[in-house]
Design a protein around this motif. Structure first.
Motif, short mmCIF file in Angstrom:
data_model
loop_
_atom_site.label_atom_id
_atom_site.label_comp_id
_atom_site.label_asym_id
_atom_site.label_seq_id
_atom_site.Cartn_x
_atom_site.Cartn_y
_atom_site.Cartn_z
N GLU A 19 29.36 1.87 3.05
CA GLU A 19 29.91 2.57 1.89
C GLU A 19 31.43 2.48 1.86
O GLU A 19 32.04 2.32 0.80
CB GLU A 19 29.46 4.03 1.91
N LEU A 20 32.06 2.58 3.02
CA LEU A 20 33.52 2.48 3.08
C LEU A 20 33.99 1.09 2.67
O LEU A 20 35.01 0.96 1.98
CB LEU A 20 34.00 2.80 4.50
N LEU A 21 33.27 0.05 3.07
CA LEU A 21 33.64 -1.30 2.67
C LEU A 21 33.49 -1.49 1.17
O LEU A 21 34.34 -2.11 0.52
CB LEU A 21 32.79 -2.32 3.42
N HIS A 22 32.41 -0.95 0.60
CA HIS A 22 32.22 -1.04 -0.84
C HIS A 22 33.33 -0.30 -1.59
O HIS A 22 33.85 -0.79 -2.60
CB HIS A 22 30.85 -0.48 -1.23
N PHE A 23 33.69 0.87 -1.09
CA PHE A 23 34.76 1.63 -1.73
C PHE A 23 36.10 0.90 -1.62
O PHE A 23 36.91 0.91 -2.56
CB PHE A 23 34.85 3.03 -1.11
N ASP A 25 36.55 -2.37 -1.49
CA ASP A 25 36.54 -3.46 -2.47
C ASP A 25 36.70 -2.93 -3.89
O ASP A 25 37.39 -3.54 -4.72
CB ASP A 25 35.25 -4.25 -2.35
N HIS A 26 36.07 -1.79 -4.18
CA HIS A 26 36.17 -1.17 -5.50
C HIS A 26 37.61 -0.78 -5.81
O HIS A 26 38.15 -1.12 -6.88
CB HIS A 26 35.26 0.06 -5.53
N ALA A 27 38.27 -0.10 -4.87
CA ALA A 27 39.65 0.33 -5.10
C ALA A 27 40.60 -0.87 -5.16
O ALA A 27 41.55 -0.89 -5.95
CB ALA A 27 40.09 1.29 -3.99
N LEU A 28 40.33 -1.89 -4.32
CA LEU A 28 41.20 -3.07 -4.31
C LEU A 28 41.11 -3.83 -5.63
O LEU A 28 42.11 -4.37 -6.13
CB LEU A 28 40.80 -3.98 -3.14
N MET A 29 39.93 -3.88 -6.23
CA MET A 29 39.78 -4.56 -7.52
C MET A 29 40.54 -3.82 -8.61
O MET A 29 41.17 -4.44 -9.48
CB MET A 29 38.30 -4.66 -7.88
N ILE A 30 40.52 -2.48 -8.58
CA ILE A 30 41.29 -1.70 -9.55
C ILE A 30 42.79 -1.97 -9.39
O ILE A 30 43.51 -2.18 -10.37
CB ILE A 30 40.97 -0.20 -9.40
N VAL A 31 43.26 -1.99 -8.15
CA VAL A 31 44.67 -2.27 -7.90
C VAL A 31 45.02 -3.68 -8.37
O VAL A 31 46.09 -3.91 -8.96
CB VAL A 31 44.99 -2.11 -6.40
N PHE A 32 44.13 -4.63 -8.15
CA PHE A 32 44.38 -6.01 -8.58
C PHE A 32 44.49 -6.10 -10.10
O PHE A 32 45.38 -6.78 -10.64
CB PHE A 32 43.26 -6.91 -8.07
N ILE A 74 39.81 8.96 -11.92
CA ILE A 74 38.45 9.48 -11.78
C ILE A 74 37.53 8.44 -11.16
O ILE A 74 36.70 8.75 -10.30
CB ILE A 74 37.92 9.95 -13.15
N MET A 75 37.70 7.19 -11.56
CA MET A 75 36.88 6.10 -11.00
C MET A 75 37.12 5.92 -9.50
O MET A 75 36.24 5.45 -8.77
CB MET A 75 37.18 4.79 -11.73
N ILE A 76 38.30 6.27 -9.04
CA ILE A 76 38.59 6.19 -7.61
C ILE A 76 38.17 7.47 -6.88
O ILE A 76 37.63 7.41 -5.77
CB ILE A 76 40.10 5.92 -7.39
N ALA A 77 38.37 8.62 -7.51
CA ALA A 77 38.14 9.90 -6.84
C ALA A 77 36.66 10.18 -6.62
O ALA A 77 36.27 10.65 -5.55
CB ALA A 77 38.78 11.03 -7.65
N LEU A 78 35.82 9.90 -7.59
CA LEU A 78 34.40 10.25 -7.47
C LEU A 78 33.70 9.52 -6.33
O LEU A 78 33.02 10.15 -5.51
CB LEU A 78 33.69 10.00 -8.81
N PRO A 79 33.83 8.19 -6.19
CA PRO A 79 33.23 7.53 -5.02
C PRO A 79 33.83 8.01 -3.70
O PRO A 79 33.12 8.12 -2.69
CB PRO A 79 33.53 6.04 -5.25
N SER A 80 35.13 8.33 -3.70
CA SER A 80 35.77 8.80 -2.48
C SER A 80 35.18 10.15 -2.05
O SER A 80 34.88 10.36 -0.87
CB SER A 80 37.28 8.92 -2.71
N LEU A 81 35.02 11.07 -3.00
CA LEU A 81 34.44 12.38 -2.67
C LEU A 81 33.01 12.23 -2.18
O LEU A 81 32.58 12.94 -1.26
CB LEU A 81 34.50 13.29 -3.89
#
Length: 227
Positions: A19-23, A25-32, A74-81
């Motif tokens: 789950e941490l790896l998926h998160f 990649d998710h956050a890195l794509m948003i930053v990209f 919100i897209m970053i916070a919800l998976p993190s929580l």
């Protein structure tokens, strides 16, 4: 286990680490995507004439660049929580192991067994056997059953330490006078290496952690032969 010139994380061994790896990649794509958009706008502003200056005062643009960042957060916070709650949840652990940090070694106690305790020291370089890893091998590995929830109780007897195993997504501080807990579960057997990730003194880099995850029947055989 990490390998030379590795750029990414170690392969995930536990559901939490996956789950941490998926998160990540998710956050890195948003930053990209944000970085690409900002770079594009900067290049446009530097290479074109300002022919639509009235657009900068438009109410629609103000609304977009107010709402869009909120949606991204919100897209970053919800998976993190979600992951934080998963990491904090403990459901009927099969086994409890207590680990204490010392200067500079770890001691382990299997709370569900009587007199099953041992210290785990790093093997000196001159005593390593062929194939063993320098600064990572220990004389007593922590043998645990795979595919079962294990609760780790972590504390220290002298200074601050940190019990960390990257491939399992574990990193918990060992604080004198305080008992922290974390859970682990491995989806496959193997040897998993970690180290103290707190600067705890001159021999800080010589406190390796080695977990040996085995099927339940082998763990029971090991525990009965150790007692």
């Amino acid at each position: 286990m990490a390998y030379p010139l590795q750029l990414g994380f170690q392969d995930a061994t536990s559901p939490i680490m996956e789950e941490l790896l998926h998160f990540h990649d998710h956050a890195l794509m948003i930053v990209f995507l944000i970085s690409s958009l900002v770079l594009y706008l900067i290049s446009v502003m530097l290479t074109t004439n300002l022919t639509h200056t009235s657009t900068m005062d438009a109410q629609e643009v103000e609304t977009i660049w107010t709402i869009l960042p909120a949606i991204i957060l919100i897209m970053i916070a919800l998976p993190s929580l979600r992951i934080l709650y998963m990491m904090d949840e403990i459901n009927n652990p099969y086994l409890t192991v207590k680990t204490l940090g010392h200067q500079w070694y770890w001691s382990y106690e299997y709370s569900d067994y009587e007199n099953l305790t041992f210290d785990s020291y790093m093997i000196p370089t001159q005593e390593l056997k062929p194939g063993e890893l320098r600064l990572l091998e220990v004389d007593n590995r922590v043998v645990l059953p795979m595919e079962l929830t294990i609760r780790m109780l972590i504390s220290s007897e002298d200074v601050l330490h940190s019990w960390a195993v990257p491939s399992l997504g574990l990193k918990t501080d060992a604080i004198p006078g305080r008992l922290n807990q974390t859970t682990l579960m491995s989806t496959r057997p193997g040897l998993y290496y970690g180290q103290c990730s707190e600067i705890c003194g001159s021999n800080h880099s010589f406190m390796p952690i080695v977990l040996e995850l085995v099927p339940l029947k082998y763990f029971e055989k090991w525990s009965s032969s150790t007692l």
